[in-house]
Design a protein around this motif. Structure first.
Motif, short mmCIF file in Angstrom:
data_model
loop_
_atom_site.label_atom_id
_atom_site.label_comp_id
_atom_site.label_asym_id
_atom_site.label_seq_id
_atom_site.Cartn_x
_atom_site.Cartn_y
_atom_site.Cartn_z
N ALA A 112 0.83 -1.20 0.00
CA ALA A 112 0.00 0.00 0.00
C ALA A 112 0.87 1.26 0.00
O ALA A 112 0.49 2.28 -0.60
CB ALA A 112 -0.92 -0.01 1.22
N ASP A 113 2.02 1.19 0.66
CA ASP A 113 2.95 2.32 0.67
C ASP A 113 3.40 2.65 -0.75
O ASP A 113 3.54 3.81 -1.13
CB ASP A 113 4.15 1.98 1.55
N LYS A 114 3.62 1.61 -1.57
CA LYS A 114 4.05 1.80 -2.95
C LYS A 114 2.91 2.30 -3.83
O LYS A 114 3.13 3.01 -4.81
CB LYS A 114 4.60 0.49 -3.52
N LYS A 115 1.67 1.90 -3.49
CA LYS A 115 0.56 2.13 -4.41
C LYS A 115 -0.37 3.28 -4.03
O LYS A 115 -0.93 3.94 -4.89
CB LYS A 115 -0.28 0.84 -4.54
N TYR A 116 -0.58 3.49 -2.71
CA TYR A 116 -1.69 4.35 -2.31
C TYR A 116 -1.29 5.57 -1.50
O TYR A 116 -2.14 6.24 -0.94
CB TYR A 116 -2.74 3.52 -1.54
N GLY A 117 -0.02 5.87 -1.40
CA GLY A 117 0.38 7.17 -0.93
C GLY A 117 0.53 7.41 0.55
O GLY A 117 0.79 6.50 1.34
N LYS A 118 0.32 8.67 0.94
CA LYS A 118 0.78 9.24 2.19
C LYS A 118 0.34 8.48 3.43
O LYS A 118 1.14 8.17 4.31
CB LYS A 118 0.32 10.69 2.28
N LYS A 119 -0.95 8.18 3.56
CA LYS A 119 -1.44 7.56 4.80
C LYS A 119 -0.76 6.22 5.04
O LYS A 119 -0.46 5.85 6.17
CB LYS A 119 -2.96 7.40 4.73
N TRP A 120 -0.54 5.47 3.96
CA TRP A 120 0.12 4.18 4.11
C TRP A 120 1.62 4.35 4.29
O TRP A 120 2.27 3.51 4.91
CB TRP A 120 -0.18 3.30 2.89
N GLY A 121 2.16 5.45 3.76
CA GLY A 121 3.58 5.72 3.97
C GLY A 121 3.89 5.93 5.45
O GLY A 121 4.91 5.49 5.95
N GLU A 122 2.97 6.59 6.13
CA GLU A 122 3.14 6.79 7.58
C GLU A 122 3.12 5.46 8.32
O GLU A 122 3.91 5.23 9.24
CB GLU A 122 2.03 7.71 8.09
N ALA A 123 2.22 4.56 7.90
CA ALA A 123 2.15 3.24 8.54
C ALA A 123 3.43 2.46 8.27
O ALA A 123 3.95 1.76 9.15
CB ALA A 123 0.94 2.46 8.02
N ALA A 124 3.96 2.56 7.02
CA ALA A 124 5.20 1.86 6.68
C ALA A 124 6.37 2.39 7.50
O ALA A 124 7.23 1.62 7.95
CB ALA A 124 5.48 1.99 5.19
N ASP A 125 6.40 3.70 7.71
CA ASP A 125 7.46 4.29 8.54
C ASP A 125 7.37 3.78 9.98
O ASP A 125 8.37 3.49 10.62
CB ASP A 125 7.37 5.82 8.52
N ASP A 126 6.13 3.70 10.49
CA ASP A 126 5.95 3.18 11.84
C ASP A 126 6.39 1.72 11.93
O ASP A 126 6.98 1.29 12.93
CB ASP A 126 4.48 3.29 12.26
N LEU A 127 6.11 0.96 10.88
CA LEU A 127 6.53 -0.45 10.85
C LEU A 127 8.04 -0.55 10.93
O LEU A 127 8.59 -1.33 11.72
CB LEU A 127 6.02 -1.12 9.57
N ARG A 128 8.73 0.24 10.13
CA ARG A 128 10.20 0.17 10.09
C ARG A 128 10.84 0.68 11.38
O ARG A 128 11.90 0.23 11.77
CB ARG A 128 10.71 0.96 8.89
N SER A 129 10.16 1.65 12.02
CA SER A 129 10.73 2.22 13.24
C SER A 129 10.37 1.42 14.49
O SER A 129 10.92 1.65 15.56
CB SER A 129 10.26 3.67 13.41
N GLY A 130 9.41 0.50 14.34
CA GLY A 130 9.07 -0.36 15.47
C GLY A 130 8.00 0.18 16.38
O GLY A 130 7.99 -0.13 17.57
N HIS A 131 7.10 1.02 15.84
CA HIS A 131 6.05 1.60 16.68
C HIS A 131 4.68 1.43 16.04
O HIS A 131 3.86 2.34 16.06
CB HIS A 131 6.33 3.09 16.92
N LEU A 132 4.41 0.28 15.47
CA LEU A 132 3.14 0.07 14.79
C LEU A 132 2.32 -1.00 15.50
O LEU A 132 2.79 -2.11 15.73
CB LEU A 132 3.36 -0.35 13.33
N THR A 133 1.09 -0.63 15.87
CA THR A 133 0.14 -1.58 16.44
C THR A 133 -1.11 -1.61 15.56
O THR A 133 -1.67 -0.56 15.25
CB THR A 133 -0.26 -1.19 17.87
N ILE A 134 -1.51 -2.80 15.16
CA ILE A 134 -2.69 -2.97 14.32
C ILE A 134 -3.77 -3.65 15.15
O ILE A 134 -3.49 -4.59 15.89
CB ILE A 134 -2.35 -3.83 13.08
N LYS A 135 -5.00 -3.18 14.99
CA LYS A 135 -6.12 -3.78 15.72
C LYS A 135 -7.05 -4.49 14.74
O LYS A 135 -7.28 -4.01 13.64
CB LYS A 135 -6.90 -2.70 16.48
#
Length: 396
Positions: A112-135
């Protein structure tokens, strides 16, 4: 020639094998006839044959063992190298069923980061930095849209703007959010090649450490819905007073579309963001500064190759105005809300899109001016780009 018996001396015929007088054998060992092989010779030959067969069998057995050992080595090596599902560049249906939730989540977010832009880019950054929680929820309200997990699917929520659904068999993923245009369905086996460069054992281990998936509580969801509803009401009041024609959400959607458009056209588009440096085209234009300062007169062309001289074209008013409202509808001004530019390889080779509202209607102007004291623009002839801009502009 007469022949005599070597035992009794009586004459015998040359063809006789036994003497007709004494009855003894008359075949001579020197007669040129081959004598019968001795038992010892037969036994010796059998031993030699058996020995030869044993040697050949041993050679074949050694060869088979070598091949078997090499096969086991390669299998073991591949097993080590393939501890990541799909690690060999392939993704089978059997593997898809076994993919851990965290790995699925990472793939979904990176794609989604590659395809759908900013909102998913923020999630990808959180994933790489180690601060992502999904519910995970059975249903969730994204703004005005309530999404439910049906037919055995699972709904995962990143934040109050975006999430995704995985089908029961993990083969399909549907991206959802607070805009209907976010509903994009993809097949996992197609997603995987897009992000396989990220799919290393090291990265999977990082994802496992950095990513948390928890069950969302209905009460939390209700509270989120109340907060979102309150925000929506506040926004609605602001929209009523201002009647904005363009929003940050629409801008994000346009950025996502232009990323896809650029890939399809084999072009790379840079977009202007408020407060950042100007976009500079290879023709030397600086946007939006040249719009704000009215550095060059803007001329409207029909877009034909045999267009008239720019001096004879109609001049138009252009304004950088991403905060455009319905109050601007009566103005004879092209209110520019987004700018995207692609610089080619040759000098002055550029394609610049100015996304505007003119009398309240969305218009995509394209500028390919190469020289002179004018900026010549015309409505783009690309129907796909036109229809997508209209859809985004009308979907507030």
């Amino acid at each position: 020639m007469n022949k005599f018996c070597p035992h009794c001396g009586k004459p015998i015929k040359p063809t006789d094998r036994f003497c007709s007088h004494c009855g003894k054998t008359v075949i001579s060992s020197k007669s040129g006839k081959q004598s019968m092989p001795k038992r010892s010779e037969i036994h010796s030959n059998k031993l030699k044959s058996q020995k030869r067969n044993i040697i050949i069998g041993a050679i074949i057995a050694i060869f088979v063992l070598i091949l078997g050992g090499w096969g086991l080595y390669q299998h073991g090596r591949n097993s080590v190298e393939s501890t990541v599902i799909g690690g060999n560049g392939r993704l089978t249906n059997a593997e898809i069923k076994k993919i851990p939730r965290k790995q699925l989540a990472a793939w979904a977010i990176l794609y989604a980061d590659k395809k759908y832009g900013k909102k998913w880019g923020e999630a990808a950054d959180d994933l790489r930095s180690g601060h992502l929680t999904i519910k995970s929820y059975s249903k969730y309200r994204f703004g005005d849209y309530e999404i439910s997990a049906t037919d055995g699917s699972t709904l995962y929520v990143i934040n109050d703007q975006v999430g995704y659904l995985f089908s029961k068999d993990n083969k399909e993923i549907t991206y959802v959010g607070n805009k209907s245009s976010y509903s994009n369905r993809s097949v996992l086996s197609q997603i995987y090649p897009e992000i396989k460069s990220e799919n290393t054992e090291k990265n999977v281990n990082i994802w496992n450490d950095n990513l948390s998936i928890v069950d969302g509580k209905a009460d939390d969801n209700d509270e989120d819905a109340r907060k979102q509803s309150s925000k929506a009401r506040t926004k609605s009041k602001q929209s009523t007073s201002e009647d904005r024609l363009w929003s940050s959400t629409q801008n994000d959607e346009l950025i996502s579309y232009m990323d896809e458009f650029g890939e399809k056209m084999h072009q790379s588009y840079e977009h202007y963001t408020d407060g950042e440096d100007d976009i500079v085209t290879l023709a030397g234009e600086h946007f939006p500064s040249d719009i704000n300062k009215n550095t060059y007169p803007f001329k409207l062309s029909s877009g034909d190759h045999d267009s008239r001289d720019p001096k004879d074209m109609d001049s138009i008013k252009v304004k950088w105005n991403p905060q455009v409202t319905s109050k601007d509808n009566d103005s004879d001004t092209y209110n520019v809300v987004a700018i995207f530019n692609h610089n080619g390889k040759s000098e002055e080779d550029h394609i610049t899109y100015l996304f505007c509202f003119y009398h309240g209607e969305p218009v995509a102007l394209v500028d390919q001016t190469t020289n002179g004291g004018y900026v010549v623009v015309h409505p783009t002839a690309n129907q796909d780009l036109t229809s997508h801009f209209e859809e985004i502009a009308n979907n507030d």
